[in-house]
Design a protein around this motif. Structure first.
Motif, short mmCIF file in Angstrom:
data_model
loop_
_atom_site.label_atom_id
_atom_site.label_comp_id
_atom_site.label_asym_id
_atom_site.label_seq_id
_atom_site.Cartn_x
_atom_site.Cartn_y
_atom_site.Cartn_z
N PHE A 238 -0.06 -3.47 7.90
CA PHE A 238 1.26 -3.29 8.80
C PHE A 238 2.02 -2.10 8.32
N GLY A 239 2.56 -1.14 9.12
CA GLY A 239 3.43 -0.10 8.73
C GLY A 239 5.05 -0.48 9.34
N PHE A 240 5.87 -0.40 8.48
CA PHE A 240 7.31 -0.79 8.76
C PHE A 240 8.13 0.40 8.58
N ASP A 241 8.77 0.80 9.74
CA ASP A 241 9.70 2.14 9.59
C ASP A 241 10.75 2.00 8.60
N ALA B 100 0.93 -1.25 -0.11
CA ALA B 100 0.05 0.01 -0.05
C ALA B 100 0.95 1.32 0.10
N PRO B 101 0.43 2.32 -0.43
CA PRO B 101 1.22 3.54 -0.27
C PRO B 101 2.08 3.91 0.95
N PRO B 102 3.07 4.34 1.19
CA PRO B 102 3.86 4.59 2.17
C PRO B 102 3.07 6.01 3.00
N MET C 17 8.14 7.93 8.57
CA MET C 17 7.94 7.25 7.36
C MET C 17 7.76 5.83 7.44
N VAL C 18 6.69 5.19 6.84
CA VAL C 18 6.69 3.73 6.98
C VAL C 18 6.33 3.24 5.57
N GLU C 19 6.70 2.09 5.36
CA GLU C 19 6.35 1.25 4.34
C GLU C 19 4.86 0.50 4.56
N LEU C 20 3.87 0.41 4.10
CA LEU C 20 2.74 -0.22 4.40
C LEU C 20 2.65 -1.61 3.47
N VAL C 21 2.30 -2.73 4.22
CA VAL C 21 2.01 -4.01 3.64
C VAL C 21 0.60 -4.34 4.16
N ARG C 22 -0.13 -5.08 3.18
CA ARG C 22 -1.44 -5.67 3.62
C ARG C 22 -1.29 -7.21 3.62
#
Length: 253
Positions: free
Chosen positions: A176-179, A151-153, A160-165
């Motif tokens: 989930f949001g990953f730094d 998903a869009p960060p 700032m996080v990278e988003l993964v469903r």
């Protein structure tokens, strides 16, 4: 003016054309990095997790702190084969106390769910865990049958996080949001019986012996409204837990 507009259009086209170097990491690569950052194999399967600290609970109408638990504890026995994101698994018990007064208690022994008021009927118990369980599915996310979607960060609490469903085998979705700097998990979000449930994580510490990384500040939200914040201060992993901890109250009598 015409020449200027053509020049700007050319610049925009140039910026919009991605290169191989600009391609974002895959959802799997993001999760692999996070698992390594949090402690690798031990974090994936610690056996048990014991946490203690304190917590604040907020009044959704006034925004004020309505109660404080100066003694907030969780005992957890993990299930390494978890396939359902928002259902009970393994064993768990949480007790929140203010002095000698129990604010609330909830436990699950693998079959039965109970609170300070007694055994919960299964339908009520399922709704409770669907509202509260979700983080642990990250440990199964790379297993066969799971689907990962990027998903869009975004910014979470200034990071700032990278988003993964992560989509489990039943189709349940957890965001989930990953730094982007550390790889640590700073956010999860999912639909629950109480509405859209979010958690933010901060104040990370690493246990020197095992390498386990623990977020010591966890804040819960429902439909955007802050519900409570837990401040963990003591962390143990892989320790023996007395079976009575996970025993429903009537079986102790």
């Amino acid at each position: 003016m015409r020449a200027l507009l053509l020049c700007l259009a050319s610049v925009c086209v140039s910026f919009a054309a991605p290169t191989i170097a600009d391609e974002p990491p895959s959802p799997r690569a993001i999760i692999e990095r996070a698992l390594a950052a949090h402690g690798g194999d031990h974090w994936l399967d610690p056996g048990t997790l014991v946490l203690s600290g304190h917590a604040e609970f907020y009044d959704p109408k006034t925004g004020e702190v309505r109660s404080c638990a100066d003694d907030y504890r969780m005992w957890r026995e993990m299930d390494p084969g978890r396939t359902v994101a928002h259902g009970a698994d393994g064993k768990v018990r949480i007790v929140a106390k203010s002095g000698d007064r129990v604010i609330f208690e909830v436990g699950y022994d693998g079959e039965t769910t109970w609170t300070q008021d007694g055994i919960l009927p299964k339908a009520q118990a399922d709704a409770y865990w669907a509202t509260n369980f979700g983080f642990g599915i990250i440990r199964s996310a790379l297993n066969e049958g799971f689907t990962l979607e990027r998903a869009p960060p975004r910014d979470i609490s200034g990071h700032m996080v990278e988003l993964v469903r992560i989509i489990d085998l039943q189709g349940q979705r957890t965001l989930f949001g990953f730094d982007t700097a550390s790889g640590f998990i700073r956010y999860i979000g999912f639909d629950s019986p109480r509405g859209w449930h979010e958690r933010t994580y901060d104040d990370f510490v690493r246990l020197p012996e095992s390498g386990w990384v623990q977020a010591r500040e966890v804040t819960l939200f429902y439909d955007g409204v802050k519900s409570n914040t837990v401040y963990w201060r003591e962390v143990e992993t892989g320790v023996a837990v007395d079976p009575l901890v996970f025993t429903p109250p009537q079986e102790n009598e």
